[in-house]
Write an enzyme that holds these catalytic residues in place. Structure first.
Site, PDB file in Angstrom:
ATOM      1  N   GLU A 291      -3.907   9.621  -0.199  1.00 43.80           N
ATOM      2  CA  GLU A 291      -4.599   8.203   0.061  1.00 43.80           C
ATOM      3  C   GLU A 291      -3.705   7.321  -0.678  1.00 43.80           C
ATOM      4  OE1 GLU A 291      -6.361   7.993   2.619  1.00 43.80           O
ATOM      5  OE2 GLU A 291      -6.440  10.003   2.837  1.00 43.80           O
ATOM      6  N   TRP A 294      -0.855   6.692   1.251  1.00 44.37           N
ATOM      7  CA  TRP A 294      -0.973   5.591   2.277  1.00 44.37           C
ATOM      8  C   TRP A 294      -0.917   4.337   1.818  1.00 44.37           C
ATOM      9  CZ3 TRP A 294      -1.114   5.835   7.430  1.00 44.37           C
ATOM     10  CH2 TRP A 294      -1.043   7.168   8.147  1.00 44.37           C
ATOM     11  N   TRP A 322      -6.027  -9.350  25.250  1.00 40.72           N
ATOM     12  CA  TRP A 322      -7.016  -9.629  24.617  1.00 40.72           C
ATOM     13  C   TRP A 322      -8.127 -10.516  25.140  1.00 40.72           C
ATOM     14  CZ3 TRP A 322      -7.104  -5.908  21.213  1.00 40.72           C
ATOM     15  CH2 TRP A 322      -5.838  -5.435  20.662  1.00 40.72           C
ATOM     16  N   TRP A 375      -7.074  -7.641  17.034  1.00 37.31           N
ATOM     17  CA  TRP A 375      -7.043  -6.926  15.640  1.00 37.31           C
ATOM     18  C   TRP A 375      -6.999  -8.047  14.687  1.00 37.31           C
ATOM     19  CZ3 TRP A 375      -3.097  -7.343  12.510  1.00 37.31           C
ATOM     20  CH2 TRP A 375      -1.624  -7.482  13.196  1.00 37.31           C
TER      21      TRP A 375
HETATM   22  C1  LIG Z   1      -9.500  -1.615   9.348  1.00 42.22           C
HETATM   23  C2  LIG Z   1      -9.136  -1.392   7.773  1.00 42.22           C
HETATM   24  C3  LIG Z   1      -8.670  -2.208   7.015  1.00 42.22           C
HETATM   25  C4  LIG Z   1      -8.632  -1.981   5.468  1.00 42.22           C
HETATM   26  N1  LIG Z   1      -8.489  -2.869   4.745  1.00 42.22           N
HETATM   27  C5  LIG Z   1      -7.947  -2.500   3.325  1.00 42.22           C
HETATM   28  C6  LIG Z   1      -7.661  -3.533   2.440  1.00 42.22           C
HETATM   29  O1  LIG Z   1      -7.703  -4.827   2.602  1.00 42.22           O
HETATM   30  N2  LIG Z   1      -7.513  -3.075   1.182  1.00 42.22           N
HETATM   31  C7  LIG Z   1      -7.579  -1.610   0.734  1.00 42.22           C
HETATM   32  O2  LIG Z   1      -7.242  -1.310  -0.341  1.00 42.22           O
HETATM   33  N3  LIG Z   1      -7.682  -0.797   1.881  1.00 42.22           N
HETATM   34  C8  LIG Z   1      -7.883  -1.060   2.880  1.00 42.22           C
HETATM   35  N4  LIG Z   1      -8.351  -0.181   3.880  1.00 42.22           N
HETATM   36  C9  LIG Z   1      -7.978   1.229   3.617  1.00 42.22           C
HETATM   37  C10 LIG Z   1      -9.070   1.841   2.954  1.00 42.22           C
HETATM   38  O3  LIG Z   1     -10.343   1.857   3.757  1.00 42.22           O
HETATM   39  C11 LIG Z   1      -9.548   1.428   1.518  1.00 42.22           C
HETATM   40  O4  LIG Z   1      -8.585   1.767   0.620  1.00 42.22           O
HETATM   41  C12 LIG Z   1     -10.405   2.316   0.880  1.00 42.22           C
HETATM   42  O5  LIG Z   1     -11.683   2.494   1.651  1.00 42.22           O
HETATM   43  C13 LIG Z   1     -10.997   2.237  -0.293  1.00 42.22           C
HETATM   44  O6  LIG Z   1     -11.880   2.655  -1.089  1.00 42.22           O
HETATM   45  P1  LIG Z   1     -11.650   3.907  -2.208  1.00 42.22           P
HETATM   46  O7  LIG Z   1     -10.946   3.115  -3.300  1.00 42.22           O
HETATM   47  O8  LIG Z   1     -12.922   4.547  -2.609  1.00 42.22           O
HETATM   48  O9  LIG Z   1     -10.672   4.960  -1.553  1.00 42.22           O
HETATM   49  P2  LIG Z   1     -10.247   6.337  -1.927  1.00 42.22           P
HETATM   50  O10 LIG Z   1     -10.628   7.158  -0.944  1.00 42.22           O
HETATM   51  O11 LIG Z   1     -10.736   6.805  -3.267  1.00 42.22           O
HETATM   52  O12 LIG Z   1      -8.568   6.237  -2.006  1.00 42.22           O
HETATM   53  C14 LIG Z   1      -8.054   5.976  -3.437  1.00 42.22           C
HETATM   54  C15 LIG Z   1      -7.028   4.794  -2.968  1.00 42.22           C
HETATM   55  O13 LIG Z   1      -6.063   4.962  -2.053  1.00 42.22           O
HETATM   56  C16 LIG Z   1      -5.832   4.005  -1.140  1.00 42.22           C
HETATM   57  N5  LIG Z   1      -6.241   4.105   0.082  1.00 42.22           N
HETATM   58  C17 LIG Z   1      -7.091   5.065   0.648  1.00 42.22           C
HETATM   59  N6  LIG Z   1      -6.987   4.825   1.866  1.00 42.22           N
HETATM   60  C18 LIG Z   1      -6.159   4.179   2.268  1.00 42.22           C
HETATM   61  C19 LIG Z   1      -5.578   3.676   3.498  1.00 42.22           C
HETATM   62  N7  LIG Z   1      -6.161   4.148   4.843  1.00 42.22           N
HETATM   63  N8  LIG Z   1      -4.723   2.849   3.840  1.00 42.22           N
HETATM   64  C20 LIG Z   1      -3.927   2.334   2.462  1.00 42.22           C
HETATM   65  N9  LIG Z   1      -4.500   2.667   1.324  1.00 42.22           N
HETATM   66  C21 LIG Z   1      -5.578   3.531   1.242  1.00 42.22           C
HETATM   67  C22 LIG Z   1      -6.726   2.946  -1.595  1.00 42.22           C
HETATM   68  O14 LIG Z   1      -5.900   2.108  -2.785  1.00 42.22           O
HETATM   69  C23 LIG Z   1      -7.608   3.425  -2.556  1.00 42.22           C
HETATM   70  O15 LIG Z   1      -8.313   2.472  -3.487  1.00 42.22           O
HETATM   71  C24 LIG Z   1      -8.519  -0.525   5.145  1.00 42.22           C
HETATM   72  C25 LIG Z   1      -8.912   0.299   6.093  1.00 42.22           C
HETATM   73  C26 LIG Z   1      -9.092   0.007   7.432  1.00 42.22           C
HETATM   74  C27 LIG Z   1      -9.516   1.048   8.315  1.00 42.22           C
END
Ligand SMILES: Cc1cc2nc3c(=O)[nH]c(=O)nc-3n(C[C@H](O)[C@H](O)[C@H](O)COP(=O)(O)OP(=O)(O)OC[C@H]3O[C@@H](n4cnc5c(N)ncnc54)[C@H](O)[C@@H]3O)c2cc1C
Length: 493
Positions: A291, A294, A322, A375
């Site tokens: 993640e 990602w 849209w 979006w």
């Molecule tokens: C529509 C949408 C908008 C989003 N906007 C943001 C945003 O503005 N900022 C943001 O940090 N994340 C965003 N995300 C990605 C993701 O949802 C969050 O990073 C995540 O929910 C953060 O929670 P966590 O730290 O507990 O994640 P964890 O599951 O603990 O993951 C660890 C770290 O990995 C990174 N990460 C995890 N999932 C993703 C992902 N799909 N894409 C990119 N990085 C990821 C984050 O930095 C996160 O803190 C978005 C996802 C969606 C679907």
């Protein structure tokens, strides 16, 4: 403004998205330069072509700057705050203090890169040493390439190529003490106070829920990481999709503002597994780090597609029909769509500045596919309301859900908000917490209140259409409409 750096001039550390003392290469370089260290943060707030921070991110920044200032004080330095365009302010500070060197950690937005390049040039012309470092990513975006040296467009090969570069560098230790530069009164530009930046809301103060949910700053980040590794990472591979469980790290805002670095997370997670300080398995660790992968991929995309938040990555979507529907957009923003999991997510966002990833996908899909709203409207709302609003992750993720992004979900994948709720919030705990007016409904109908029997609604004190809205759109009809709209892309291709 033409003064040359003096032998005794300070080394400036320009803090940006790296609000920490540990594993901070720019701070390390300044403190090892042998010069007094002048720590600077410049709040540009949309000047210099930067995208202004949203409200929730500003709130986060306030606390983070406060903590950073306190931590610097403990080791002998002071954080000086300025307001204005960095392209103007930083060269002026450098000249006014006869600074000999300026250090910063890199950023990856086009506007940020442009400003930094211009400043670097101006300062080097004046014989000021300027050095920049990687403090934000495991690997620089340009380090990861296809075999033929091109940018990578699909996540799995991207992550494979990134991993083939080897383990990221070990994080740097926090400096024990710093010879802080003594700011003299009368130097112009003058620093401002944190309160002057007006980052926190006052009238009304809508940040109460965020204050309760978060401890901003580097110590808060380290505490969150330790708790996650020790007691929450176990089961991550399976449970990370469950918004009703504390199943993810919630490190995103700390990563966004650099109160922790991905290198620190990477090495701490491996160390926890190897030393037995976590019950998590190797599959949990790998999933968690992918993640973070990602996040790296999103930055790679942003670096090569600077207008990722404004333009479809896949320009076939430029022709998408849209709908402009203010009423629908407002129902979504106000968490009154009538679909419990969607409304729960949007309320979690509004209250805490954060939303679980699975629910982010559900609410984004709902806006784009059920309501046929561009979006970019959703991206902008998240930008304003998320504490982790990130220039790369937010744009890349919205485009991923829309189907217009790199390695995106196919356009015909339309999340069913009822099925998603039942699968990932099976007891309805998440919905009950965030949509308390539905709390008394039985599990069977918690994700579909319109299917509840009249006596169940009565017992739960619910009057649909009054105490909780009827569905804004019918799921089956909306699905058909979305597929028809997406069909126009096919015929346009
Ligand atoms: C529509 C949408 C908008 C989003 N906007 C943001 C945003 O503005 N900022 C943001 O940090 N994340 C965003 N995300 C990605 C993701 O949802 C969050 O990073 C995540 O929910 C953060 O929670 P966590 O730290 O507990 O994640 P964890 O599951 O603990 O993951 C660890 C770290 O990995 C990174 N990460 C995890 N999932 C993703 C992902 N799909 N894409 C990119 N990085 C990821 C984050 O930095 C996160 O803190 C978005 C996802 C969606 C679907």
């Amino acid at each position: 403004m033409t003064s040359q750096p003096s032998a005794a001039g300070p080394a400036i550390v320009w803090f940006r998205d790296d609000l920490r003392l540990s594993d901070n290469p720019a701070l390390r370089a300044a403190s090892e330069s042998g010069r007094p260290v002048l720590c600077v943060y410049i709040h540009d707030d949309g000047r210099d072509g930067q995208r202004p921070l949203g409200g929730a991110a500003k709130w986060w920044l306030h606390g983070s700057l406060e903590r950073l200032g306190e931590s610097l004080k403990q080791i002998g330095a002071q954080l000086h705050l300025f307001e204005g365009a960095a392209g103007d302010i930083l060269p002026r500070i450098t000249a006014a203090t006869d600074a000999a060197a300026v250090y910063w950690n890199r950023r990856y937005t086009a506007s940020g890169i442009n400003v930094d390049t211009a400043i670097k040039q101006t300062l080097r012309e004046r014989d000021v040493v300027v050095e920049s470092f990687n403090g934000h990513l495991l690997y620089e975006p340009w380090q990861v390439t296809t075999k033929s040296g091109d940018p990578v467009k699909v996540f799995t090969p991207f992550w494979r190529a990134a991993r083939a570069l080897g383990d990221p560098d070990r994080p740097l230790a926090r400096p024990r003490s710093i010879n802080g530069y003594r700011w003299r009164d009368g130097i112009s530009p003058a620093p401002v106070s944190l309160a002057d930046l007006k980052l926190e809301p006052t009238k009304p103060d809508w940040a109460g829920g965020m204050r309760e949910a978060w401890t901003r700053g580097e110590a808060g980040a380290q505490e969150r990481l330790a708790t996650f590794l020790e007691s929450e990472m176990k089961g991550y591979a399976e449970n990370r999709n469950r918004p009703d469980m504390a199943s993810t790290s919630r490190l995103s805002p700390y990563l966004r503002f650099g109160e922790i670095s991905p290198r620190q997370i990477w090495h701490a997670a491996h160390a926890a597994l190897e030393s037995g300080r976590t019950d998590a398995g190797r599959d949990d660790l790998d999933k968690f780090l992918s993640e973070i992968g990602w996040r790296e991929f999103s930055y790679h995309l942003l670096f090569y597609n600077p207008d990722l938040s404004a333009r479809n990555y896949n320009n076939r979507f430029d022709a998408f029909p849209w709908k402009t529907d203010g009423k629908a957009l407002r129902a979504w923003q106000k968490a009154l769509t009538g679909y419990p999991i969607v409304d729960a997510g949007l309320r979690q966002l509004w209250t805490t500045g954060w939303m679980h990833n699975r629910v982010r996908m559900i609410v984004a899909s709902f806006l784009i596919k059920h309501l046929l709203i561009d979006w970019r409207e959703g991206e902008a709302w998240f930008w304003d309301t998320l504490v982790d609003a990130d220039p790369a992750n937010n744009a890349a993720s919205w485009q991923w859900v829309a189907g217009s992004g790199a390695d995106a979900a196919p356009y015909f994948r339309i999340f069913n908000p009822i099925g998603q709720g039942e699968k990932f919030d099976p007891e309805g705990d998440y919905v009950r917490h965030w949509v308390p007016e539905l709390a008394m409904l039985p599990n069977r109908v918690i994700h579909r209140p319109w299917d509840a029997a009249p006596h169940e609604l009565r017992r739960a004190n619910i009057e649909l259409g009054k105490t909780y809205p009827n569905p804004f759109v019918d799921h089956d009809a909306a699905r058909t409409r979305a597929l028809e709209a997406f069909q126009t892309l096919k015929s346009a291709a």
